[in-house]
Scaffold this motif. Structure first.
Motif, PDB file in Angstrom:
ATOM      1  N   GLU A 142      83.764 -85.309  39.137  1.00 28.35           N
ATOM      2  CA  GLU A 142      84.993 -84.542  39.169  1.00 28.35           C
ATOM      3  C   GLU A 142      84.759 -82.960  38.267  1.00 28.35           C
ATOM      4  O   GLU A 142      85.043 -82.159  38.483  1.00 28.35           O
ATOM      5  CB  GLU A 142      86.179 -85.246  38.820  1.00 28.35           C
ATOM      6  CG  GLU A 142      87.340 -84.561  38.924  1.00 28.35           C
ATOM      7  CD  GLU A 142      88.664 -85.430  38.481  1.00 28.35           C
ATOM      8  OE1 GLU A 142      89.728 -84.713  38.632  1.00 28.35           O
ATOM      9  OE2 GLU A 142      88.587 -86.411  38.342  1.00 28.35           O
ATOM     10  N   LEU A 143      84.291 -83.477  37.043  1.00 32.38           N
ATOM     11  CA  LEU A 143      84.212 -82.300  36.046  1.00 32.38           C
ATOM     12  C   LEU A 143      83.279 -81.308  36.450  1.00 32.38           C
ATOM     13  O   LEU A 143      83.336 -80.174  36.240  1.00 32.38           O
ATOM     14  CB  LEU A 143      83.896 -82.971  34.707  1.00 32.38           C
ATOM     15  CG  LEU A 143      85.071 -83.801  34.030  1.00 32.38           C
ATOM     16  CD1 LEU A 143      84.469 -84.323  32.650  1.00 32.38           C
ATOM     17  CD2 LEU A 143      86.216 -82.976  33.907  1.00 32.38           C
ATOM     18  N   GLU A 144      82.022 -81.910  36.825  1.00 33.29           N
ATOM     19  CA  GLU A 144      81.185 -81.005  37.597  1.00 33.29           C
ATOM     20  C   GLU A 144      81.753 -79.693  38.555  1.00 33.29           C
ATOM     21  O   GLU A 144      81.399 -78.730  38.786  1.00 33.29           O
ATOM     22  CB  GLU A 144      79.806 -81.646  38.073  1.00 33.29           C
ATOM     23  CG  GLU A 144      78.957 -82.144  36.981  1.00 33.29           C
ATOM     24  CD  GLU A 144      78.185 -80.935  36.019  1.00 33.29           C
ATOM     25  OE1 GLU A 144      77.990 -79.713  36.752  1.00 33.29           O
ATOM     26  OE2 GLU A 144      78.081 -81.225  34.933  1.00 33.29           O
ATOM     27  N   GLU A 145      82.443 -80.506  39.528  1.00 35.03           N
ATOM     28  CA  GLU A 145      83.017 -79.673  40.475  1.00 35.03           C
ATOM     29  C   GLU A 145      84.044 -78.628  39.921  1.00 35.03           C
ATOM     30  O   GLU A 145      83.963 -77.674  40.504  1.00 35.03           O
ATOM     31  CB  GLU A 145      83.791 -80.736  41.617  1.00 35.03           C
ATOM     32  CG  GLU A 145      84.603 -79.857  42.703  1.00 35.03           C
ATOM     33  CD  GLU A 145      83.683 -79.218  43.618  1.00 35.03           C
ATOM     34  OE1 GLU A 145      83.898 -78.316  44.123  1.00 35.03           O
ATOM     35  OE2 GLU A 145      82.328 -79.664  43.798  1.00 35.03           O
ATOM     36  N   ARG A 146      84.892 -79.224  38.915  1.00 30.04           N
ATOM     37  CA  ARG A 146      85.564 -78.126  38.087  1.00 30.04           C
ATOM     38  C   ARG A 146      84.945 -77.097  37.529  1.00 30.04           C
ATOM     39  O   ARG A 146      85.360 -75.796  37.581  1.00 30.04           O
ATOM     40  CB  ARG A 146      86.556 -78.954  37.161  1.00 30.04           C
ATOM     41  CG  ARG A 146      87.462 -79.876  37.836  1.00 30.04           C
ATOM     42  CD  ARG A 146      88.514 -79.051  38.141  1.00 30.04           C
ATOM     43  NE  ARG A 146      89.530 -79.823  38.829  1.00 30.04           N
ATOM     44  CZ  ARG A 146      89.611 -80.072  40.441  1.00 30.04           C
ATOM     45  NH1 ARG A 146      89.054 -79.489  40.947  1.00 30.04           N
ATOM     46  NH2 ARG A 146      90.385 -80.972  40.666  1.00 30.04           N
ATOM     47  N   LYS A 147      83.848 -77.409  36.971  1.00 31.70           N
ATOM     48  CA  LYS A 147      82.794 -76.301  36.349  1.00 31.70           C
ATOM     49  C   LYS A 147      82.151 -75.432  37.712  1.00 31.70           C
ATOM     50  O   LYS A 147      82.221 -74.055  37.313  1.00 31.70           O
ATOM     51  CB  LYS A 147      81.546 -76.980  35.743  1.00 31.70           C
ATOM     52  CG  LYS A 147      80.909 -76.243  35.015  1.00 31.70           C
ATOM     53  CD  LYS A 147      79.692 -76.986  34.248  1.00 31.70           C
ATOM     54  CE  LYS A 147      78.591 -76.027  33.696  1.00 31.70           C
ATOM     55  NZ  LYS A 147      77.445 -76.537  32.902  1.00 31.70           N
ATOM     56  N   ARG A 148      81.886 -75.868  38.737  1.00 24.89           N
ATOM     57  CA  ARG A 148      81.580 -75.101  39.664  1.00 24.89           C
ATOM     58  C   ARG A 148      82.552 -74.076  40.070  1.00 24.89           C
ATOM     59  O   ARG A 148      82.317 -72.814  40.808  1.00 24.89           O
ATOM     60  CB  ARG A 148      80.922 -75.852  40.959  1.00 24.89           C
ATOM     61  CG  ARG A 148      79.506 -76.351  40.754  1.00 24.89           C
ATOM     62  CD  ARG A 148      79.082 -77.093  41.927  1.00 24.89           C
ATOM     63  NE  ARG A 148      79.833 -78.289  42.669  1.00 24.89           N
ATOM     64  CZ  ARG A 148      79.503 -79.508  41.594  1.00 24.89           C
ATOM     65  NH1 ARG A 148      78.428 -79.546  40.946  1.00 24.89           N
ATOM     66  NH2 ARG A 148      79.993 -80.500  42.286  1.00 24.89           N
ATOM     67  N   GLN A 149      83.772 -74.310  39.993  1.00 21.08           N
ATOM     68  CA  GLN A 149      84.893 -73.704  40.492  1.00 21.08           C
ATOM     69  C   GLN A 149      85.306 -72.878  39.236  1.00 21.08           C
ATOM     70  O   GLN A 149      86.418 -72.051  39.766  1.00 21.08           O
ATOM     71  CB  GLN A 149      86.015 -74.296  40.938  1.00 21.08           C
ATOM     72  CG  GLN A 149      85.700 -75.441  42.061  1.00 21.08           C
ATOM     73  CD  GLN A 149      86.884 -76.280  42.380  1.00 21.08           C
ATOM     74  OE1 GLN A 149      87.814 -76.387  41.559  1.00 21.08           O
ATOM     75  NE2 GLN A 149      86.708 -77.184  43.560  1.00 21.08           N
ATOM     76  N   SER A 150      84.776 -72.736  38.287  1.00 24.20           N
ATOM     77  CA  SER A 150      85.147 -72.055  37.013  1.00 24.20           C
ATOM     78  C   SER A 150      84.114 -70.555  36.712  1.00 24.20           C
ATOM     79  O   SER A 150      83.318 -70.375  37.284  1.00 24.20           O
ATOM     80  CB  SER A 150      85.164 -72.839  35.844  1.00 24.20           C
ATOM     81  OG  SER A 150      83.570 -73.153  35.462  1.00 24.20           O
ATOM     82  N   SER A 151      84.786 -70.177  35.820  1.00 24.79           N
ATOM     83  CA  SER A 151      84.165 -68.884  35.158  1.00 24.79           C
ATOM     84  C   SER A 151      84.110 -69.009  33.436  1.00 24.79           C
ATOM     85  O   SER A 151      84.834 -69.533  33.275  1.00 24.79           O
ATOM     86  CB  SER A 151      84.711 -67.520  35.747  1.00 24.79           C
ATOM     87  OG  SER A 151      86.098 -67.650  35.264  1.00 24.79           O
ATOM     88  N   PRO A 152      83.270 -68.168  32.919  1.00 25.22           N
ATOM     89  CA  PRO A 152      83.204 -68.035  31.445  1.00 25.22           C
ATOM     90  C   PRO A 152      84.376 -67.805  30.991  1.00 25.22           C
ATOM     91  O   PRO A 152      85.198 -66.944  31.393  1.00 25.22           O
ATOM     92  CB  PRO A 152      81.978 -67.130  31.182  1.00 25.22           C
ATOM     93  CG  PRO A 152      81.152 -67.058  32.299  1.00 25.22           C
ATOM     94  CD  PRO A 152      82.050 -67.234  33.591  1.00 25.22           C
ATOM     95  N   GLY A 153      84.670 -68.587  30.001  1.00 27.06           N
ATOM     96  CA  GLY A 153      86.096 -68.022  29.055  1.00 27.06           C
ATOM     97  C   GLY A 153      85.961 -68.694  27.559  1.00 27.06           C
ATOM     98  O   GLY A 153      84.919 -69.284  27.365  1.00 27.06           O
ATOM     99  N   PHE A 154      87.139 -68.306  26.972  1.00 26.68           N
ATOM    100  CA  PHE A 154      86.951 -68.584  25.406  1.00 26.68           C
ATOM    101  C   PHE A 154      85.775 -68.171  24.882  1.00 26.68           C
ATOM    102  O   PHE A 154      85.003 -68.825  24.062  1.00 26.68           O
ATOM    103  CB  PHE A 154      87.240 -69.907  25.173  1.00 26.68           C
ATOM    104  CG  PHE A 154      87.474 -70.652  23.838  1.00 26.68           C
ATOM    105  CD1 PHE A 154      88.188 -69.631  22.770  1.00 26.68           C
ATOM    106  CD2 PHE A 154      86.913 -71.724  23.383  1.00 26.68           C
ATOM    107  CE1 PHE A 154      88.262 -70.136  21.576  1.00 26.68           C
ATOM    108  CE2 PHE A 154      87.112 -72.168  22.103  1.00 26.68           C
ATOM    109  CZ  PHE A 154      87.898 -71.194  21.153  1.00 26.68           C
ATOM    110  N   ALA A 155      85.436 -66.919  24.733  1.00 30.37           N
ATOM    111  CA  ALA A 155      84.275 -66.365  24.051  1.00 30.37           C
ATOM    112  C   ALA A 155      84.350 -66.618  22.532  1.00 30.37           C
ATOM    113  O   ALA A 155      85.348 -66.484  21.804  1.00 30.37           O
ATOM    114  CB  ALA A 155      84.255 -64.791  24.226  1.00 30.37           C
ATOM    115  N   ALA A 156      83.136 -66.747  22.016  1.00 35.70           N
ATOM    116  CA  ALA A 156      82.975 -66.880  20.425  1.00 35.70           C
ATOM    117  C   ALA A 156      83.541 -65.522  19.886  1.00 35.70           C
ATOM    118  O   ALA A 156      84.043 -65.537  18.673  1.00 35.70           O
ATOM    119  CB  ALA A 156      81.314 -67.123  20.234  1.00 35.70           C
TER     120      ALA A 156
END
Length: 161
Positions: A142-156
């Motif tokens: 489930e988490l891998e599927e969420r990751k596939r649907q995501s984009s980079p965020g919360f930059a350092a």
């Protein structure tokens, strides 16, 4: 040394205690990878000095932490210590934003190769933790599927012109 919780849990005190204990155990258990998932991480104890110290103990070459969120707004507002830690250990972190799922339906979980915790009802703060392989596998998928649907965020860091 606190032990990893197994079984159901109820309430915010139990939830934050489980997170604290898991992060203390991360180095001792030798977890090379962790995946954290939450709509905002607002009620995670990431502002606590002991939590950041446990992450320092865990962080070393070959470790990886992935954060999945609907949004990271609470990080700068609440979790100053974690934000500073995130800057220092940027090379270990992958932070992803997934807007494709409503925040109320976003999984709240902490996954590791040998143990996992999931809040089944974030509002009432109820959930379950387990070492059971099937639970960990289903959560990881489930988490891998969420990751596939995501984009980079919360930059350092935020670079400006």
């Amino acid at each position: 040394m606190p032990t990893l919780h197994q079984g159901p849990f109820v309430g915010p005190t139990a939830f934050t205690g489980i997170i604290r204990n898991a992060l203390v155990q991360a180095d001792h258990a030798g977890w090379s990878e962790m995946v954290w998932s939450d709509a905002s991480f607002e009620d995670w104890p990431l502002y606590e000095k002991a939590v950041v110290e446990a992450l320092n103990d865990w962080a070393r070459k070959g470790r990886k932490l992935t954060l999945l969120a609907h949004h990271f707004d609470a990080m700068h507002r609440i979790h100053h210590r974690f934000v500073a830690w995130r800057i220092r250990w940027d090379h270990l972190l992958e932070c992803r934003v997934c807007k494709g799922v409503d925040a109320s339906e976003f999984p709240s979980a902490l996954w590791t190769p040998t143990w996992a915790m999931r809040r089944l009802d974030p509002v009432r703060c109820t959930g379950v933790a387990s070492v059971e392989p099937r639970m960990r596998l289903l959560l990881r998928e489930e988490l891998e599927e969420r990751k596939r649907q995501s984009s980079p965020g919360f930059a350092a860091s935020t670079l400006g012109l």
